[in-house]
Design a protein around this motif. Structure first.
Motif, PDB file in Angstrom:
ATOM      1  N   PRO A   1      -5.460   6.136   6.159  1.00  0.00           N
ATOM      2  CA  PRO A   1      -6.293   7.074   5.386  1.00  0.00           C
ATOM      3  C   PRO A   1      -5.479   7.977   4.467  1.00  0.00           C
ATOM      4  O   PRO A   1      -5.910   8.272   3.345  1.00  0.00           O
ATOM      5  CB  PRO A   1      -7.014   7.885   6.468  1.00  0.00           C
ATOM      6  N   LEU A   2      -4.298   8.417   4.919  1.00  0.00           N
ATOM      7  CA  LEU A   2      -3.452   9.264   4.082  1.00  0.00           C
ATOM      8  C   LEU A   2      -2.999   8.502   2.841  1.00  0.00           C
ATOM      9  O   LEU A   2      -3.038   9.026   1.716  1.00  0.00           O
ATOM     10  CB  LEU A   2      -2.250   9.754   4.885  1.00  0.00           C
ATOM     11  N   LEU A   3      -2.584   7.246   3.023  1.00  0.00           N
ATOM     12  CA  LEU A   3      -2.135   6.437   1.888  1.00  0.00           C
ATOM     13  C   LEU A   3      -3.290   6.144   0.932  1.00  0.00           C
ATOM     14  O   LEU A   3      -3.126   6.192  -0.291  1.00  0.00           O
ATOM     15  CB  LEU A   3      -1.508   5.136   2.388  1.00  0.00           C
ATOM     16  N   ASN A   4      -4.452   5.832   1.492  1.00  0.00           N
ATOM     17  CA  ASN A   4      -5.608   5.557   0.635  1.00  0.00           C
ATOM     18  C   ASN A   4      -5.993   6.783  -0.190  1.00  0.00           C
ATOM     19  O   ASN A   4      -6.391   6.662  -1.361  1.00  0.00           O
ATOM     20  CB  ASN A   4      -6.792   5.106   1.483  1.00  0.00           C
ATOM     21  N   ALA A   5      -5.884   7.967   0.410  1.00  0.00           N
ATOM     22  CA  ALA A   5      -6.186   9.197  -0.332  1.00  0.00           C
ATOM     23  C   ALA A   5      -5.208   9.390  -1.491  1.00  0.00           C
ATOM     24  O   ALA A   5      -5.602   9.801  -2.593  1.00  0.00           O
ATOM     25  CB  ALA A   5      -6.142  10.401   0.605  1.00  0.00           C
ATOM     26  N   LEU A   6      -3.930   9.072  -1.269  1.00  0.00           N
ATOM     27  CA  LEU A   6      -2.947   9.182  -2.341  1.00  0.00           C
ATOM     28  C   LEU A   6      -3.232   8.174  -3.451  1.00  0.00           C
ATOM     29  O   LEU A   6      -3.112   8.490  -4.644  1.00  0.00           O
ATOM     30  CB  LEU A   6      -1.536   8.963  -1.788  1.00  0.00           C
ATOM     31  N   VAL A   7      -3.620   6.961  -3.074  1.00  0.00           N
ATOM     32  CA  VAL A   7      -3.950   5.940  -4.077  1.00  0.00           C
ATOM     33  C   VAL A   7      -5.132   6.401  -4.924  1.00  0.00           C
ATOM     34  O   VAL A   7      -5.131   6.259  -6.159  1.00  0.00           O
ATOM     35  CB  VAL A   7      -4.255   4.596  -3.398  1.00  0.00           C
ATOM     36  N   ARG A   8      -6.155   6.953  -4.270  1.00  0.00           N
ATOM     37  CA  ARG A   8      -7.317   7.434  -5.025  1.00  0.00           C
ATOM     38  C   ARG A   8      -6.938   8.561  -5.981  1.00  0.00           C
ATOM     39  O   ARG A   8      -7.449   8.635  -7.108  1.00  0.00           O
ATOM     40  CB  ARG A   8      -8.415   7.893  -4.058  1.00  0.00           C
TER      41      ARG A   8
ATOM     42  N   LEU B   1       0.837  -1.206   0.000  1.00  0.00           N
ATOM     43  CA  LEU B   1       0.000   0.000   0.000  1.00  0.00           C
ATOM     44  C   LEU B   1       0.868   1.250   0.000  1.00  0.00           C
ATOM     45  O   LEU B   1       0.593   2.215  -0.715  1.00  0.00           O
ATOM     46  CB  LEU B   1      -0.933  -0.014   1.206  1.00  0.00           C
ATOM     47  N   VAL B   2       1.940   1.249   0.788  1.00  0.00           N
ATOM     48  CA  VAL B   2       2.861   2.391   0.822  1.00  0.00           C
ATOM     49  C   VAL B   2       3.489   2.601  -0.556  1.00  0.00           C
ATOM     50  O   VAL B   2       3.569   3.726  -1.059  1.00  0.00           O
ATOM     51  CB  VAL B   2       3.939   2.190   1.890  1.00  0.00           C
ATOM     52  N   LEU B   3       3.923   1.521  -1.197  1.00  0.00           N
ATOM     53  CA  LEU B   3       4.577   1.632  -2.499  1.00  0.00           C
ATOM     54  C   LEU B   3       3.589   2.073  -3.585  1.00  0.00           C
ATOM     55  O   LEU B   3       3.961   2.807  -4.500  1.00  0.00           O
ATOM     56  CB  LEU B   3       5.206   0.293  -2.877  1.00  0.00           C
ATOM     57  N   GLU B   4       2.342   1.622  -3.470  1.00  0.00           N
ATOM     58  CA  GLU B   4       1.334   2.047  -4.444  1.00  0.00           C
ATOM     59  C   GLU B   4       0.979   3.520  -4.261  1.00  0.00           C
ATOM     60  O   GLU B   4       0.779   4.249  -5.235  1.00  0.00           O
ATOM     61  CB  GLU B   4       0.085   1.189  -4.305  1.00  0.00           C
ATOM     62  N   ALA B   5       0.910   3.952  -3.005  1.00  0.00           N
ATOM     63  CA  ALA B   5       0.546   5.341  -2.732  1.00  0.00           C
ATOM     64  C   ALA B   5       1.695   6.299  -2.979  1.00  0.00           C
ATOM     65  O   ALA B   5       1.471   7.459  -3.334  1.00  0.00           O
ATOM     66  CB  ALA B   5       0.059   5.472  -1.287  1.00  0.00           C
ATOM     67  N   CYS B   6       2.942   5.839  -2.802  1.00  0.00           N
ATOM     68  CA  CYS B   6       4.113   6.723  -2.877  1.00  0.00           C
ATOM     69  C   CYS B   6       5.131   6.173  -3.867  1.00  0.00           C
ATOM     70  O   CYS B   6       6.250   5.796  -3.475  1.00  0.00           O
ATOM     71  CB  CYS B   6       4.750   6.883  -1.499  1.00  0.00           C
ATOM     72  N   PRO B   7       4.800   6.100  -5.145  1.00  0.00           N
ATOM     73  CA  PRO B   7       5.744   5.527  -6.113  1.00  0.00           C
ATOM     74  C   PRO B   7       6.990   6.376  -6.337  1.00  0.00           C
ATOM     75  O   PRO B   7       8.019   5.855  -6.793  1.00  0.00           O
ATOM     76  CB  PRO B   7       4.906   5.428  -7.395  1.00  0.00           C
TER      77      PRO B   7
ATOM     78  N   LEU C   1       5.778   7.909   6.423  1.00  0.00           N
ATOM     79  CA  LEU C   1       5.344   9.306   6.442  1.00  0.00           C
ATOM     80  C   LEU C   1       6.228  10.173   5.543  1.00  0.00           C
ATOM     81  O   LEU C   1       5.736  11.045   4.827  1.00  0.00           O
ATOM     82  CB  LEU C   1       5.373   9.842   7.875  1.00  0.00           C
ATOM     83  N   VAL C   2       7.540   9.924   5.568  1.00  0.00           N
ATOM     84  CA  VAL C   2       8.445  10.674   4.696  1.00  0.00           C
ATOM     85  C   VAL C   2       8.112  10.399   3.233  1.00  0.00           C
ATOM     86  O   VAL C   2       8.114  11.311   2.396  1.00  0.00           O
ATOM     87  CB  VAL C   2       9.911  10.307   5.009  1.00  0.00           C
ATOM     88  N   ALA C   3       7.810   9.149   2.916  1.00  0.00           N
ATOM     89  CA  ALA C   3       7.431   8.809   1.544  1.00  0.00           C
ATOM     90  C   ALA C   3       6.158   9.545   1.123  1.00  0.00           C
ATOM     91  O   ALA C   3       6.051  10.032  -0.005  1.00  0.00           O
ATOM     92  CB  ALA C   3       7.239   7.297   1.413  1.00  0.00           C
ATOM     93  N   ALA C   4       5.197   9.633   2.035  1.00  0.00           N
ATOM     94  CA  ALA C   4       3.950  10.344   1.725  1.00  0.00           C
ATOM     95  C   ALA C   4       4.200  11.841   1.544  1.00  0.00           C
ATOM     96  O   ALA C   4       3.603  12.476   0.660  1.00  0.00           O
ATOM     97  CB  ALA C   4       2.933  10.100   2.832  1.00  0.00           C
TER      98      ALA C   4
END
Length: 409
Positions: A391-398, A302-308, A357-360
């Motif tokens: 929630p922050l990661l999911n928002a980035l994915v969306r 999820l982190v990698l998908e949200a923060c490529p 968090l740094v990745a986001a």
């Protein structure tokens, strides 16, 4: 005597000037015109947005074309007259009211012509020998008449998509090159030449992230072409900065690097994790925290998908949490996050959670004016159980999905 074919539609349907133009265009089509019905359907499918058609309207058109017995559209016998029941079956069981609405949209777009009978029914009359002499239904002649127009529209749209794809490929290559070159210069503690437009590597990185900020605003091809040109200039500048030091065999122990270390000791001390890794020390074990000592693969994915974007700065493909933490250690000083703020986040929520968090923060780019203050704020909120990373990661994915859909459209 020639049979009378009504010009106006049956019932309360209006007759407009667009109908007049469509009928005239169909009547004046070149003699001997011929086009494959499925080929013209593909052209219309590509240009459907320009024509104001939706996917379900295309499904109705596909069903109507299936009632034409020939593979090619040619000649004068181009009227199909299926019943509503049979048309609905071939339109994948579409409801009658929905089907009528999309038939009207095809007529309004100049794709079809109505050839209504006196009572509004669709049927055909056969003459001597069983040949259809007169048919009432939907006339496909506009498809034949406008085939060159549909072909040109489809070609232009396809060419535009290909050009857009090429410029996006160039931007992706520039992003990777610039990110890795800046990371290399930062890790080697190189000084930035005075001719550069930024005083240090974090300044170059900030300029890089500022350029990438326009990617979040759904730019068109012209804007992307301009961005690619700016990234090309920045890539040349960063490469020249690296080439200025390429003649030194051991950059990290040179006299110029020792001077840079003295002048900027605060920045280099904040990069302790990177230097320890260069000296061969192991990455510290991940203590139990919000993500646990052994995070499952799904949260990492999820982190990698949200923060490529973090992958651009990693030495190797990120496969586990240790790789993620190492990449975050490279990015953290570039973002201007102090070593103290990062250590506080690691102690409070764990190294894995802090790295995520740094990745986001990196992914959000210029939307965050003060990355260090933002990290401290989120850390404090997480300690009070007022913030969760998911929630922050999911928002980035969306947001990524919305951007991908916008590019496809």
């Amino acid at each position: 005597m020639e049979p009378q074919i009504a010009t106006t539609p049956f019932g309360g349907r209006p007759f407009t000037l667009d109908d007049v133009a469509t009928r005239r265009h169909a009547r004046e089509r070149p003699a001997g015109a011929r086009v494959g019905k499925w080929q013209v359907f593909r052209w219309i499918s590509i240009a459907r947005q320009q024509l104001g058609l939706g996917e379900r309207a295309l499904a109705v058109l596909n069903a109507l074309l299936s009632f034409h017995p020939e593979t090619y559209l040619e000649g004068a016998r181009l009227v199909v007259f299926p019943s509503n029941e049979q048309l609905a079956i071939r339109a994948y069981g579409m409801a009658a009211s929905t089907m009528r609405r999309h038939l009207a949209s095809l007529v309004d777009a100049g794709i079809l012509l109505r050839r209504d009978s006196p009572n509004g029914k669709r049927y055909a009359r056969k003459g001597p020998g069983g040949v259809i002499d007169l048919a009432f239904g939907f006339d496909l002649s506009p498809l034949l008449a406008r085939a060159p127009e549909f072909e040109q529209r489809a070609a232009e749209i396809t060419a535009e998509k290909e050009a857009l794809c090429r410029v996006r490929e160039r931007i992706s290559l520039y992003r990777r090159d610039i990110a890795k070159m800046i990371a290399a210069g930062f890790e080697a503690e190189l000084s930035v030449p005075a001719a550069a437009s930024a005083p240090d590597w974090p300044g170059l990185h900030h300029r890089f992230r500022t350029l990438l900020g326009c990617l979040c605003t759904r730019p068109g091809r012209l804007e992307l072409e301009a961005l690619a040109a700016d990234l090309a200039d920045l890539a040349d500048l960063v490469l020249k900065c690296l080439e200025c030091h390429s003649n030194s065999s051991k950059l990290s122990t040179s006299e110029s690097q020792n001077e840079h270390h003295i002048q900027d000791s605060k920045q280099n001390s904040s990069d302790l994790e990177i230097r320890e890794e260069k000296e061969g020390k192991e990455t510290p074990d991940i203590p139990p925290g919000p993500l646990g000592a052994k995070p499952s693969l799904q949260p990492l994915s999820l982190v990698l998908e949200a923060c490529p974007d973090l992958q651009d700065y990693a030495r190797e493909p990120i496969r586990d949490w240790r790789d993620l933490i190492a990449a975050a250690a490279i990015v953290r000083p570039m973002l201007g996050i102090s070593h103290a703020a990062y250590e506080d986040a690691q102690r409070a929520i764990g190294p894995a959670h802090a790295a995520a968090l740094v990745a986001a923060i990196l992914q959000r780019g210029t939307a965050i004016q003060s990355p260090g203050g933002y990290l401290r704020s989120l850390t404090a909120r997480a300690c009070r159980n007022q913030f969760g990373l998911t929630p922050l990661l999911n928002a980035l994915v969306r947001s990524h999905h919305r951007a991908a859909q916008a590019r496809q459209e």
